[in-house]
Design a protein around this motif. Structure first.
Motif, short mmCIF file in Angstrom:
data_model
loop_
_atom_site.label_atom_id
_atom_site.label_comp_id
_atom_site.label_asym_id
_atom_site.label_seq_id
_atom_site.Cartn_x
_atom_site.Cartn_y
_atom_site.Cartn_z
N THR A 92 0.85 -1.19 0.00
CA THR A 92 0.00 0.00 0.00
C THR A 92 0.89 1.24 0.00
O THR A 92 1.83 1.33 0.78
N GLY A 93 0.60 2.17 -0.90
CA GLY A 93 1.38 3.38 -1.02
C GLY A 93 2.39 3.35 -2.15
O GLY A 93 2.92 4.38 -2.53
N VAL A 94 2.66 2.17 -2.69
CA VAL A 94 3.57 2.04 -3.82
C VAL A 94 2.75 2.02 -5.10
O VAL A 94 1.89 1.16 -5.27
N SER A 95 3.00 2.98 -5.99
CA SER A 95 2.20 3.06 -7.21
C SER A 95 2.84 2.32 -8.38
O SER A 95 2.13 1.77 -9.22
N ALA B 246 11.15 2.41 -6.96
CA ALA B 246 9.76 2.35 -6.50
C ALA B 246 9.23 3.76 -6.34
O ALA B 246 9.91 4.63 -5.77
N MET B 247 8.04 3.99 -6.84
CA MET B 247 7.37 5.27 -6.67
C MET B 247 6.37 5.12 -5.52
O MET B 247 5.46 4.29 -5.58
N VAL B 248 6.57 5.92 -4.49
CA VAL B 248 5.68 5.90 -3.33
C VAL B 248 4.85 7.17 -3.37
O VAL B 248 5.39 8.27 -3.46
N ARG B 249 3.53 7.03 -3.32
CA ARG B 249 2.62 8.18 -3.34
C ARG B 249 1.66 8.03 -2.17
O ARG B 249 0.86 7.10 -2.11
N VAL B 250 1.78 8.98 -1.24
CA VAL B 250 0.97 8.94 -0.02
C VAL B 250 0.44 10.33 0.29
O VAL B 250 0.90 11.32 -0.27
N ALA B 251 -0.49 10.40 1.21
CA ALA B 251 -1.12 11.68 1.53
C ALA B 251 -0.23 12.59 2.37
O ALA B 251 -0.26 13.81 2.21
N ASP C 65 4.85 11.79 6.73
CA ASP C 65 5.20 10.74 7.69
C ASP C 65 4.82 9.35 7.19
O ASP C 65 5.38 8.35 7.63
N GLN C 66 3.89 9.27 6.23
CA GLN C 66 3.51 7.98 5.66
C GLN C 66 4.63 7.41 4.78
O GLN C 66 4.72 6.20 4.62
N VAL C 67 5.47 8.27 4.22
CA VAL C 67 6.61 7.78 3.43
C VAL C 67 7.50 6.93 4.32
O VAL C 67 7.91 5.83 3.94
N ALA C 68 7.81 7.43 5.50
CA ALA C 68 8.66 6.68 6.43
C ALA C 68 8.03 5.34 6.78
O ALA C 68 8.72 4.32 6.84
N ALA C 69 6.73 5.33 6.99
CA ALA C 69 6.06 4.08 7.33
C ALA C 69 6.15 3.07 6.18
O ALA C 69 6.46 1.90 6.40
N VAL C 70 5.90 3.54 4.97
CA VAL C 70 5.95 2.63 3.82
C VAL C 70 7.37 2.09 3.63
O VAL C 70 7.57 0.88 3.48
N ASP D 167 8.94 0.56 7.45
CA ASP D 167 8.16 -0.51 8.07
C ASP D 167 7.79 -1.64 7.11
O ASP D 167 7.52 -2.76 7.57
N HIS D 168 7.78 -1.35 5.81
CA HIS D 168 7.31 -2.37 4.87
C HIS D 168 8.29 -2.67 3.75
O HIS D 168 8.69 -3.81 3.56
N LEU D 169 8.66 -1.65 2.97
CA LEU D 169 9.51 -1.87 1.80
C LEU D 169 10.85 -2.49 2.19
O LEU D 169 11.31 -3.45 1.58
N ASN D 170 11.50 -1.95 3.20
CA ASN D 170 12.80 -2.47 3.63
C ASN D 170 12.73 -3.90 4.15
O ASN D 170 13.75 -4.56 4.25
#
Length: 91
Positions: free
Chosen positions: A26-29, A42-47, A50-55, A58-61
């Protein structure tokens, strides 16, 4: 909308699986395999920022096969395609 471009170094033997795993987050387009010093972008698109850090942290890495990442936050988009879409009257 916040856009981040994430350079990913991956286990070369697992690039397709790593790309698919990242793309499912979620958050990766989009995820692109590329030539050069990195393996995937990877292109990350979030609102919110701080959601960039979470994606990413917490997830991508944590996708199996990801060796390292480098994240860049986009300030401004310069794209004729985006401008055309913004001013399109639906025709």
């Amino acid at each position: 909308m916040v856009t981040a471009i994430v350079f990913v170094k991956a286990d070369v033997a697992r690039i397709p699986q790593v790309g698919e795993g990242i793309a499912a987050l979620t958050g990766v387009s989009e995820v692109y395999s590329v030539t050069g010093a990195i393996d995937l972008i990877a292109m990350v698109r979030v609102a919110q920022l701080d959601q960039v850090a979470a994606v990413v942290t917490d997830h991508l890495n944590r996708v199996p096969g990801v060796l390292s990442t480098e994240t860049h936050i986009a300030f401004q988009a310069y794209s004729a395609h985006d401008l055309e879409a913004a001013f399109s009257l639906g025709g």
